[in-house]
Design a protein around this motif. Structure first.
Motif: not given
Length: 299
Positions: A201, A177, A193, A184, A197-198, A180-181
């Protein structure tokens, strides 16, 4: 061709392995083993072990790979290392590879922690050979080593023992997980950012995301974003010759003065001085042409 690569890798591994036991490599996260019983040897977390893993095998038996997802993994019987390289699996890198590969990477139907060692494929063997060659030269190990370890992990991930890597990631699910951040951040560092938001994500609560992110990267999400922006700005100034004001806007800063303060705090020098220093490092040194010696004199 494959057999030739395998033999070359085996010879290099033999020359790099210690007389007995374990020897640390100049590159962090890599060790060479000889004459050890893996059942009694600490794995130190998720690792790949590649080499001759059975003492009864012939001198030029194919190299094999064993993935141990955790320090608690059960080692298959009979794994007494003749000579091998042990490489720590960086779960952040493994998660990033999974994210990048996406749907193109098949997920094993079943995960088995206690897999038997498997022979190296041609691509795995070729990558291992290049890694071993790099480890012989300190500067090559420093510059090329991380990329080759990443490539080798990818080759293992898409091979027969990819399931064991999935097991390691499943045991550390938050790593995927956070990956993924991280993707981003690297893809959109020049855009607004923030932590919510992170966290979204990553599919985590803000509190859990912040905690797991710091545990993995040793810094906070916003500090990581800041360092990513500053490094890109530094490279732009040195490589493209742009001003600090222009670079700060291109990496997402609204205030040039804030950019300059944070840049100096991070690198220890002003943007201009740091860019000049990096540019000097990136510029190849031009050698004076050697004089041509003729019978009548020197030209």
């Amino acid at each position: 061709m494959h057999a030739n690569l395998d033999r070359q890798a085996a010879e290099l591994l033999e020359s790099l392995s210690p007389a007995g036991g374990m020897a640390e490599c100049a590159m962090e996260g890599i060790r060479f083993l000889r004459g050890v019983d893996l059942a009694d040897f600490p794995a130190r977390g998720p690792v790949m072990i590649i080499g001759r893993l059975h003492a009864t095998e012939a001198a030029y038996a194919p190299l094999r790979c064993l993935v141990l997802p955790s320090a608690l993994s059960v080692v298959p019987p009979g794994c007494a290392v003749v000579s091998a390289i042990q490489i720590d699996i960086d779960l952040k890198v493994a998660a990033e590879l999974l994210v990048l590969a996406g749907a193109d990477l098949p997920v094993p139907a079943a995960h088995h922690c206690d897999q038997l060692p498997v022979c190296l494929g041609a691509e795995q063997c070729e990558t291992l050979l290049r890694l071993l060659a790099a480890l012989r030269i300190p500067v090559d190990a420093k510059v090329l080593g991380p990329g080759l370890v990443r490539e080798l992990l990818y080759r293992v991930l898409v091979g027969p023992q990819g399931g064991a890597v999935h097991v390691a990631l499943a045991q550390h699910r938050h790593v995927c997980r956070i990956g993924k951040a991280l993707r981003k951040i690297h893809a959109h560092y020049d855009m607004p950012v923030n932590v919510p938001m992170l966290a979204g994500e990553a599919g985590m609560s803000i509190t859990a995301f912040h905690s797991h992110f710091k545990a993995l990267t040793m810094t906070t999400p916003m500090q990581y974003l800041k360092s990513t922006r500053l490094r890109h700005a530094k490279l732009m100034m040195a490589r493209d010759g742009v001003s600090a004001a222009y670079a700060s806007r291109m990496v997402g800063y609204e205030s040039c003065s804030q950019f300059s303060r944070e840049f100096k705090r991070f690198f220890g020098r002003s943007p201009g001085r740091e860019a000049l220093a990096l540019k000097a490092m990136l510029t190849p040194v031009r050698q004076q042409p050697s004089p041509i010696i003729l019978e009548s004199g020197t030209v």
